[in-house]
Scaffold this motif. Sequence first.
Motif, PDB file in Angstrom:
ATOM      1  N   VAL A 157     -36.028  82.324 -26.127  1.00 53.25           N
ATOM      2  CA  VAL A 157     -35.933  81.158 -25.245  1.00 53.25           C
ATOM      3  C   VAL A 157     -35.025  81.461 -24.063  1.00 53.25           C
ATOM      4  O   VAL A 157     -34.170  82.360 -24.122  1.00 53.25           O
ATOM      5  CB  VAL A 157     -35.395  79.932 -26.012  1.00 53.25           C
ATOM      6  N   ASP A 158     -35.213  80.694 -22.982  1.00 54.09           N
ATOM      7  CA  ASP A 158     -34.312  80.803 -21.839  1.00 54.09           C
ATOM      8  C   ASP A 158     -33.282  79.682 -21.905  1.00 54.09           C
ATOM      9  O   ASP A 158     -33.253  78.887 -22.853  1.00 54.09           O
ATOM     10  CB  ASP A 158     -35.096  80.765 -20.524  1.00 54.09           C
ATOM     11  N   ALA A 159     -32.430  79.597 -20.873  1.00 52.44           N
ATOM     12  CA  ALA A 159     -31.331  78.618 -20.892  1.00 52.44           C
ATOM     13  C   ALA A 159     -31.849  77.184 -20.931  1.00 52.44           C
ATOM     14  O   ALA A 159     -31.289  76.328 -21.637  1.00 52.44           O
ATOM     15  CB  ALA A 159     -30.449  78.827 -19.666  1.00 52.44           C
ATOM     16  N   VAL A 160     -32.916  76.910 -20.188  1.00 51.55           N
ATOM     17  CA  VAL A 160     -33.457  75.551 -20.161  1.00 51.55           C
ATOM     18  C   VAL A 160     -34.001  75.168 -21.530  1.00 51.55           C
ATOM     19  O   VAL A 160     -33.749  74.062 -22.036  1.00 51.55           O
ATOM     20  CB  VAL A 160     -34.563  75.429 -19.086  1.00 51.55           C
ATOM     21  N   GLU A 161     -34.740  76.056 -22.154  1.00 50.57           N
ATOM     22  CA  GLU A 161     -35.304  75.773 -23.478  1.00 50.57           C
ATOM     23  C   GLU A 161     -34.202  75.604 -24.521  1.00 50.57           C
ATOM     24  O   GLU A 161     -34.299  74.748 -25.412  1.00 50.57           O
ATOM     25  CB  GLU A 161     -36.258  76.892 -23.874  1.00 50.57           C
ATOM     26  N   MET A 162     -33.136  76.401 -24.398  1.00 48.54           N
ATOM     27  CA  MET A 162     -32.011  76.241 -25.319  1.00 48.54           C
ATOM     28  C   MET A 162     -31.341  74.882 -25.119  1.00 48.54           C
ATOM     29  O   MET A 162     -30.923  74.228 -26.084  1.00 48.54           O
ATOM     30  CB  MET A 162     -30.995  77.365 -25.108  1.00 48.54           C
ATOM     31  N   GLY A 163     -31.257  74.448 -23.865  1.00 53.85           N
ATOM     32  CA  GLY A 163     -30.687  73.129 -23.601  1.00 53.85           C
ATOM     33  C   GLY A 163     -31.492  72.015 -24.234  1.00 53.85           C
ATOM     34  O   GLY A 163     -30.939  71.078 -24.821  1.00 53.85           O
ATOM     35  N   TRP A 164     -32.832  72.124 -24.135  1.00 55.95           N
ATOM     36  CA  TRP A 164     -33.681  71.116 -24.764  1.00 55.95           C
ATOM     37  C   TRP A 164     -33.551  71.150 -26.290  1.00 55.95           C
ATOM     38  O   TRP A 164     -33.611  70.101 -26.945  1.00 55.95           O
ATOM     39  CB  TRP A 164     -35.129  71.319 -24.355  1.00 55.95           C
ATOM     40  N   LEU A 165     -33.368  72.341 -26.849  1.00 59.39           N
ATOM     41  CA  LEU A 165     -33.203  72.443 -28.305  1.00 59.39           C
ATOM     42  C   LEU A 165     -31.929  71.728 -28.744  1.00 59.39           C
ATOM     43  O   LEU A 165     -31.920  71.002 -29.749  1.00 59.39           O
ATOM     44  CB  LEU A 165     -33.174  73.909 -28.720  1.00 59.39           C
ATOM     45  N   SER A 166     -30.841  71.917 -27.998  1.00 58.91           N
ATOM     46  CA  SER A 166     -29.588  71.220 -28.317  1.00 58.91           C
ATOM     47  C   SER A 166     -29.747  69.710 -28.163  1.00 58.91           C
ATOM     48  O   SER A 166     -29.270  68.925 -28.994  1.00 58.91           O
ATOM     49  CB  SER A 166     -28.463  71.721 -27.409  1.00 58.91           C
ATOM     50  N   THR A 167     -30.438  69.304 -27.103  1.00 58.03           N
ATOM     51  CA  THR A 167     -30.648  67.879 -26.855  1.00 58.03           C
ATOM     52  C   THR A 167     -31.469  67.237 -27.976  1.00 58.03           C
ATOM     53  O   THR A 167     -31.203  66.096 -28.372  1.00 58.03           O
ATOM     54  CB  THR A 167     -31.356  67.677 -25.503  1.00 58.03           C
ATOM     55  N   ALA A 168     -32.459  67.966 -28.483  1.00 61.13           N
ATOM     56  CA  ALA A 168     -33.296  67.434 -29.557  1.00 61.13           C
ATOM     57  C   ALA A 168     -32.475  67.084 -30.788  1.00 61.13           C
ATOM     58  O   ALA A 168     -32.780  66.131 -31.506  1.00 61.13           O
ATOM     59  CB  ALA A 168     -34.390  68.443 -29.920  1.00 61.13           C
ATOM     60  N   GLY A 169     -31.412  67.845 -31.038  1.00 58.34           N
ATOM     61  CA  GLY A 169     -30.562  67.541 -32.180  1.00 58.34           C
ATOM     62  C   GLY A 169     -29.611  66.384 -31.942  1.00 58.34           C
ATOM     63  O   GLY A 169     -29.205  65.701 -32.888  1.00 58.34           O
ATOM     64  N   LEU A 170     -29.245  66.138 -30.668  1.00 62.15           N
ATOM     65  CA  LEU A 170     -28.293  65.076 -30.344  1.00 62.15           C
ATOM     66  C   LEU A 170     -28.950  63.711 -30.151  1.00 62.15           C
ATOM     67  O   LEU A 170     -28.329  62.675 -30.400  1.00 62.15           O
ATOM     68  CB  LEU A 170     -27.526  65.441 -29.068  1.00 62.15           C
ATOM     69  N   LEU A 171     -30.185  63.696 -29.713  1.00 65.09           N
ATOM     70  CA  LEU A 171     -30.838  62.433 -29.353  1.00 65.09           C
ATOM     71  C   LEU A 171     -30.953  61.427 -30.495  1.00 65.09           C
ATOM     72  O   LEU A 171     -30.780  60.228 -30.265  1.00 65.09           O
ATOM     73  CB  LEU A 171     -32.227  62.716 -28.777  1.00 65.09           C
ATOM     74  N   GLN A 177     -42.359  73.738 -32.946  1.00 62.97           N
ATOM     75  CA  GLN A 177     -41.937  73.441 -34.320  1.00 62.97           C
ATOM     76  C   GLN A 177     -40.419  73.337 -34.402  1.00 62.97           C
ATOM     77  O   GLN A 177     -39.888  72.446 -35.074  1.00 62.97           O
ATOM     78  CB  GLN A 177     -42.427  74.522 -35.282  1.00 62.97           C
ATOM     79  N   MET A 178     -39.706  74.232 -33.729  1.00 65.87           N
ATOM     80  CA  MET A 178     -38.239  74.193 -33.751  1.00 65.87           C
ATOM     81  C   MET A 178     -37.726  72.868 -33.178  1.00 65.87           C
ATOM     82  O   MET A 178     -36.833  72.240 -33.748  1.00 65.87           O
ATOM     83  CB  MET A 178     -37.672  75.367 -32.946  1.00 65.87           C
ATOM     84  N   TYR A 179     -38.313  72.449 -32.042  1.00 71.92           N
ATOM     85  CA  TYR A 179     -37.921  71.163 -31.461  1.00 71.92           C
ATOM     86  C   TYR A 179     -38.136  70.030 -32.467  1.00 71.92           C
ATOM     87  O   TYR A 179     -37.270  69.173 -32.664  1.00 71.92           O
ATOM     88  CB  TYR A 179     -38.756  70.861 -30.214  1.00 71.92           C
ATOM     89  N   GLY A 180     -39.318  70.020 -33.082  1.00 74.92           N
ATOM     90  CA  GLY A 180     -39.650  68.947 -34.019  1.00 74.92           C
ATOM     91  C   GLY A 180     -38.753  68.927 -35.228  1.00 74.92           C
ATOM     92  O   GLY A 180     -38.277  67.863 -35.662  1.00 74.92           O
ATOM     93  N   VAL A 181     -38.470  70.108 -35.789  1.00 73.67           N
ATOM     94  CA  VAL A 181     -37.624  70.179 -36.975  1.00 73.67           C
ATOM     95  C   VAL A 181     -36.210  69.706 -36.655  1.00 73.67           C
ATOM     96  O   VAL A 181     -35.614  68.902 -37.390  1.00 73.67           O
ATOM     97  CB  VAL A 181     -37.604  71.615 -37.545  1.00 73.67           C
ATOM     98  N   VAL A 182     -35.665  70.186 -35.548  1.00 68.95           N
ATOM     99  CA  VAL A 182     -34.299  69.813 -35.180  1.00 68.95           C
ATOM    100  C   VAL A 182     -34.199  68.302 -34.933  1.00 68.95           C
ATOM    101  O   VAL A 182     -33.241  67.646 -35.370  1.00 68.95           O
ATOM    102  CB  VAL A 182     -33.845  70.608 -33.932  1.00 68.95           C
ATOM    103  N   PHE A 183     -35.177  67.728 -34.260  1.00 67.82           N
ATOM    104  CA  PHE A 183     -35.168  66.294 -33.985  1.00 67.82           C
ATOM    105  C   PHE A 183     -35.284  65.483 -35.271  1.00 67.82           C
ATOM    106  O   PHE A 183     -34.539  64.519 -35.489  1.00 67.82           O
ATOM    107  CB  PHE A 183     -36.314  65.937 -33.039  1.00 67.82           C
ATOM    108  N   LEU A 184     -36.215  65.865 -36.157  1.00 66.77           N
ATOM    109  CA  LEU A 184     -36.415  65.096 -37.390  1.00 66.77           C
ATOM    110  C   LEU A 184     -35.260  65.271 -38.364  1.00 66.77           C
ATOM    111  O   LEU A 184     -34.861  64.316 -39.042  1.00 66.77           O
ATOM    112  CB  LEU A 184     -37.734  65.520 -38.048  1.00 66.77           C
TER     113      LEU A 184
END
Length: 428
Positions: free
Chosen positions: A53-67, A117-124
């Motif tokens: 992943v790049d920096a933007v995608e990593m940022g979205w991954l972190s955000t998915a866990g915080l939202l 899948q990573m986004y979905g798992v982290v969010f759920l």
Amino acid sequence: MTGGGRLAVAVRLPELLRQRPFRRYWSGQTASFFGDQVTFLAVPLAAVLVLHVDAVEMGWLSTAGLLPALLFSLAAGAWADGRGRRRQMMIAADLGRAALMVSIPVAYALGHLTLVQMYGVVFLVGTLSVVFDVCNVTLFVSLVEPEQYVRGNTLVNGSRALSFVAGPSVGGLLVQVLAAPLALLVDTLSYVWSAGLLARIAPVEPPPAEPRKGHFSAGLRFVADSRSLRALVAGAATVNFFNFVFHALMVLYAVDQLGLSAGTLGVVLGAGAVGGLVGAFVTGRVVRAIGIGPTVLLGFVAFPAPLVLVPLAGGPKPLVLAALFGAEFLSGIGLMLLDIGSGSLQAALIPDALRSRVSGAFRMVNYGVRPLGALAGGLLGSSFGVRATLGVAAVGGVLGVLWVLPSPVPRMRELPVGAGGGPASGAG
């Protein structure tokens, strides 16, 4: 072990850990803390090393866990208080998180792991964690008598501090040996272990609250009507906001401007975890010496104030390392004073019928400001410089105490007796 040996061990154990229900609860919490620390390292490493992943995608991954904390805390608290049976909800949340987490190593082994899948798992997983946490505050007071809130919070937060020391090291080793996605099996097992232990206790929980007009927002209204709780949540939100401003830039500053290696930085950050262990050990003594309210007040200052040493660090490398080590170590002690003291005071002030809803309100505010703080840190750092922003963040965090000073909290020597029994007594 002989009967005499078992008796000697029992005598050395803290009183709460000699009670089987609390011991099982604490053991499950401890396992989850360690598993979460492994995941905290393994998930981003899996994203970087496997999915590139790049920096933007990593940022979205972190955000998915915080939202989820921002979006669902109020609703989860209202649902938990209205439904009751919070222990069963926590077990379901644990098993759900285990199933979600194990999907990552399974997909990796099959060659089908994707960023979606990573986004979905982290969010759920974050969503189920919200459900677990708003129920957890009620389960805790169902297992612990009011006069033991500080001791119980000390044991739980002590385990959390210990996980900060050992968890990342174990996680790093597992990533090296197993690959990052497979290391997540540890967190999967910790959730299953927690669920199994929760299934083996049966505390008497408060009955479900009767649904009525305003049920959803009752937690927020109770906080707003309580001078003490209103001050605590405003102070905590202020500290959290500036703390995330600070930590959004801390690694960048340490590596780019102070020239620390990744290994050295890891040792420095570990000092905060060691400070947390020391803080968990001494908080009970501090409460007995100066009182619960002054301890909370001290925590509001002692947690953010030492971080000012980071932007002040300069000169020979040993002095730089000493400043960073001192900042993290002292801040870790302050964090335990704040978390244990404030958590115990909240447990005493909140009535049983509202615990999950008030917890949801606290989480929505405190977790909601975190991504805002991280975003502000990036913007301020690019506009005014990283070092200046770190100094502003350290000083700004101390301002959280100004919400608490005029409240009744500083004058509380003991936990309010019976304040959790009803709204009127918790309205201080």
